[in-house]
Structure formats: C-alpha cells, structure tokens
Design a protein around this motif. Structure first.
Motif, PDB file in Angstrom:
ATOM      1  N   ASP A   1       0.081 -11.007   7.323  1.00  0.00           N
ATOM      2  CA  ASP A   1      -1.073 -11.073   8.214  1.00  0.00           C
ATOM      3  C   ASP A   1      -1.798  -9.735   8.302  1.00  0.00           C
ATOM      4  O   ASP A   1      -3.022  -9.681   8.399  1.00  0.00           O
ATOM      5  CB  ASP A   1      -0.657 -11.563   9.598  1.00  0.00           C
ATOM      6  N   ILE A   2      -1.035  -8.627   8.254  1.00  0.00           N
ATOM      7  CA  ILE A   2      -1.660  -7.301   8.283  1.00  0.00           C
ATOM      8  C   ILE A   2      -2.417  -7.058   6.976  1.00  0.00           C
ATOM      9  O   ILE A   2      -3.532  -6.523   6.977  1.00  0.00           O
ATOM     10  CB  ILE A   2      -0.603  -6.209   8.511  1.00  0.00           C
ATOM     11  N   ALA A   3      -1.815  -7.467   5.854  1.00  0.00           N
ATOM     12  CA  ALA A   3      -2.487  -7.301   4.555  1.00  0.00           C
ATOM     13  C   ALA A   3      -3.789  -8.090   4.524  1.00  0.00           C
ATOM     14  O   ALA A   3      -4.814  -7.608   4.023  1.00  0.00           O
ATOM     15  CB  ALA A   3      -1.567  -7.741   3.429  1.00  0.00           C
ATOM     16  N   LEU A   4      -3.767  -9.311   5.078  1.00  0.00           N
ATOM     17  CA  LEU A   4      -4.985 -10.128   5.107  1.00  0.00           C
ATOM     18  C   LEU A   4      -6.040  -9.498   5.995  1.00  0.00           C
ATOM     19  O   LEU A   4      -7.239  -9.561   5.694  1.00  0.00           O
ATOM     20  CB  LEU A   4      -4.651 -11.542   5.577  1.00  0.00           C
TER      21      LEU A   4
ATOM     22  N   GLU B   1       6.921  -3.186   1.993  1.00  0.00           N
ATOM     23  CA  GLU B   1       6.045  -4.352   1.983  1.00  0.00           C
ATOM     24  C   GLU B   1       5.429  -4.563   3.360  1.00  0.00           C
ATOM     25  O   GLU B   1       6.144  -4.585   4.373  1.00  0.00           O
ATOM     26  CB  GLU B   1       6.831  -5.594   1.573  1.00  0.00           C
ATOM     27  N   PHE B   2       4.099  -4.714   3.402  1.00  0.00           N
ATOM     28  CA  PHE B   2       3.414  -4.993   4.651  1.00  0.00           C
ATOM     29  C   PHE B   2       3.523  -6.478   4.993  1.00  0.00           C
ATOM     30  O   PHE B   2       3.560  -7.316   4.089  1.00  0.00           O
ATOM     31  CB  PHE B   2       1.935  -4.608   4.533  1.00  0.00           C
TER      32      PHE B   2
ATOM     33  N   TYR C   1      -3.302   4.654   4.684  1.00  0.00           N
ATOM     34  CA  TYR C   1      -2.681   3.973   3.550  1.00  0.00           C
ATOM     35  C   TYR C   1      -3.697   3.783   2.420  1.00  0.00           C
ATOM     36  O   TYR C   1      -4.891   3.591   2.665  1.00  0.00           O
ATOM     37  CB  TYR C   1      -2.135   2.619   3.977  1.00  0.00           C
ATOM     38  N   LEU C   2      -3.189   3.822   1.196  1.00  0.00           N
ATOM     39  CA  LEU C   2      -4.008   3.596   0.010  1.00  0.00           C
ATOM     40  C   LEU C   2      -3.572   2.290  -0.633  1.00  0.00           C
ATOM     41  O   LEU C   2      -2.420   2.141  -1.055  1.00  0.00           O
ATOM     42  CB  LEU C   2      -3.835   4.750  -0.988  1.00  0.00           C
ATOM     43  N   ALA C   3      -4.497   1.329  -0.694  1.00  0.00           N
ATOM     44  CA  ALA C   3      -4.172   0.001  -1.238  1.00  0.00           C
ATOM     45  C   ALA C   3      -4.148   0.047  -2.758  1.00  0.00           C
ATOM     46  O   ALA C   3      -5.129  -0.266  -3.438  1.00  0.00           O
ATOM     47  CB  ALA C   3      -5.187  -1.026  -0.750  1.00  0.00           C
TER      48      ALA C   3
ATOM     49  N   PRO D   1       0.833  -1.213   0.000  1.00  0.00           N
ATOM     50  CA  PRO D   1       0.000   0.000   0.000  1.00  0.00           C
ATOM     51  C   PRO D   1       0.867   1.262   0.000  1.00  0.00           C
ATOM     52  O   PRO D   1       1.995   1.251   0.496  1.00  0.00           O
ATOM     53  CB  PRO D   1      -0.787  -0.131   1.300  1.00  0.00           C
ATOM     54  N   ALA D   2       0.332   2.308  -0.572  1.00  0.00           N
ATOM     55  CA  ALA D   2       1.065   3.577  -0.641  1.00  0.00           C
ATOM     56  C   ALA D   2       0.588   4.511   0.454  1.00  0.00           C
ATOM     57  O   ALA D   2      -0.547   4.416   0.926  1.00  0.00           O
ATOM     58  CB  ALA D   2       0.878   4.213  -2.007  1.00  0.00           C
TER      59      ALA D   2
END
Length: 291
Positions: A65-68, A61-62, A52-54, A38-39
């Motif tokens: 588990d946080i991305a999920l 890189e996230f 954050y903007l996905a 995400p930016a």
C-alpha cells in the motif's frame, strides 16, 4: 530479479552510460518493483539520507500500500497499471518501461536489443510459470513479426519437398521436377525487381515472405499442366520430334495456363486499391510473382 538481470546486462549499462543516455528513464526506469524495493542512498559522508530512491535496489521490502501511494504521488499509475485502473482495484497486470536515447546509434541499440535483451526476455517468459510476459518497443514488433514469418517460411521446405516428390512421380524425372520448381522460385527476385521499378521502393513488408508458399503451389499447377500436354503430344508425334511436341504443348497448355495465371494475378493486383500500404505491397509483389 528479472528486471535486475535486464539492467545488469553489459549492453544495458552501455546504452545508459557510454552513449550519453544516463537518466532516470533508462536506469532504473519506471517499474512497481522499484517502489517496492526502494534504496536509501548515502550522502557524501556515507550516512544514509532520509529520502528513498525508487530503484529496486533496496534491502527492505516496502508494504504494497505504501509503494502504491508512492506510485500515485509520482503520477505514474497510467504508465504502470492497466487503463481504467483506480486505487483499490485488484491488480492483475503490470507494466515496466524504459527509454534509451540513442542519438542516432540505432545499430548499437539493435545489437544490444536482439543480442542480449530479447534472448533474456524470451528465456524468462518460457520459465515464468504463472506469469505471462509481454514486451514491445521500437524495432521489436518488426523483429518479432519477421522471426515468426521466417519460421513459417521454413515450413515451405516441407511443402516443397512434397511437391518435388509428387512431380517426380508424375514426370518420372527428379531433374525435371527440381529444375521446374527452381524456375518457379526464381520468379520471386524478378518480381521484386519489377515491384521496385514500379513502386520506387527498395523494401517490402515482412509478410511478402508468405509469397513463397503460394508461388510454389501455383507454380506446381502450371508445371503439371505443361507435363500433361507434353505427354499427350506422344499420341500425335514421335518421341524424338521435340520441336513439334513443344509447339503442341504450348499451343494447348498456353490458354489453360494463361487463363488461370491472369485471373489469379488480377485477384492479387486488386489489392492495389486498398488503403493499407502493406496489403498494396503484398498484392503487387504477389501479382508480379504469378505473372
């Protein structure tokens, strides 16, 4: 990198901006990659905001588990993960999807799709290594089916060459072989006119191209029967008694050809009772080709 390459295509940018389709479904679309990278956008003063903007354009890189968790918060799990997925399951398949609202600009969309997007997808799929890449969408399925059938139809050139060679040996004339096989192939446009008149439709399913394989083989059988009786007429008439020999050939070959033609055509016309439209169309078209 693959999705970034897709989104960087000139046609992609045009579809998402110039045609009035600029929204999140088009750019950046929905993908797990967007949540992993995400930016952090900047405000009007140039300072980074805390939200954050996905969009997959981030520098950091996230953790997965946080991305999920972010995917779950947006309730996107049914769209990105396989059916029946539950948090904690091992992920072996992922889906990314994008939507273009073309507002009637189907021609421009197809030009972009088959001129830019699909070639890039094919190229990536061939060099994806351990990944299997699948794609689907409006116009894509019909295009893929037609491309596959067209490639198969080119194989009919090989079968046609073999048949011409065999007929040339049997008839001892390459001209007779080529002309007779050409007449067999010309039955297809006539059959289409007949089909169009009966059904009122100006289009056929792409599978109708398979009729080329069948009509060449079945037509060659008829040619062989006619040539056989033509040669047999020499036992009763002189070589230059053409009118008598023609009558003899048709008198003896007609019943044999008529029986096989009608029974074969009837087997295809039987598909007219099918509930599947494509099968009805193919049966009608193929039956008309044979008759």
């Amino acid at each position: 990198a693959f999705e970034a390459s897709l989104r960087a295509l000139p046609g992609w940018q045009k579809m998402c901006t110039d045609l009035g389709t600029e929204d999140y479904m088009c750019e950046p679309g929905y993908s797990l990659v967007n949540f992993v990278w995400p930016a952090l956008p900047a405000d009007a003063t140039g300072n980074a905001v805390k939200s954050y903007l996905a969009n997959g354009k981030g520098d950091e890189e996230f953790p997965l588990d946080i991305a999920l968790d972010m995917v779950a918060s947006y309730q996107l799990e049914p769209g990105l993960f396989p059916q029946g997925y539950r948090p904690g399951d091992k992920i072996t398949k992922l889906r990314s999807y994008f939507e273009f609202r073309t507002y009637g600009s189907d021609a421009e969309y197809q030009e972009f799709l088959f001129g830019e997007a699909i070639p890039l997808i094919h190229s990536f799929a061939q060099n994806a290594g351990a990944f299997d890449v699948f794609w689907d969408g409006r116009f894509i399925t019909d295009h893929e089916v037609f491309s596959a059938l067209l490639g198969d139809a080119m194989m009919a050139v090989g079968s046609g060459t073999f048949i011409v060679g065999y007929l040339s040996v049997h008839t001892r004339s390459i001209i007779v072989s080529c002309v007779s096989l050409s007449l067999v192939v010309f039955s297809m446009p006539l059959a289409f006119v007949t089909f169009s008149t009966i059904s009122g439709s100006q289009t056929l399913h792409a599978s109708a191209i398979l009729a080329l394989f069948l009509i060449i083989g079945l037509g060659a059988d008829v040619v062989l029967v006619l040539v056989t009786f033509w040669d047999a007429s020499l036992h009763k008439y002189k070589a230059r008694d053409f009118s008598e020999r023609i009558v003899y050939m048709y008198r003896h070959a007609a019943w044999a050809c008529l029986a096989t033609t009608l029974t074969t055509a009837a087997s295809f016309f039987a598909n007219l009772v099918s509930v599947l439209r494509q099968l009805r169309e193919f049966g009608c078209f193929m039956g008309a080709c044979i008759v």
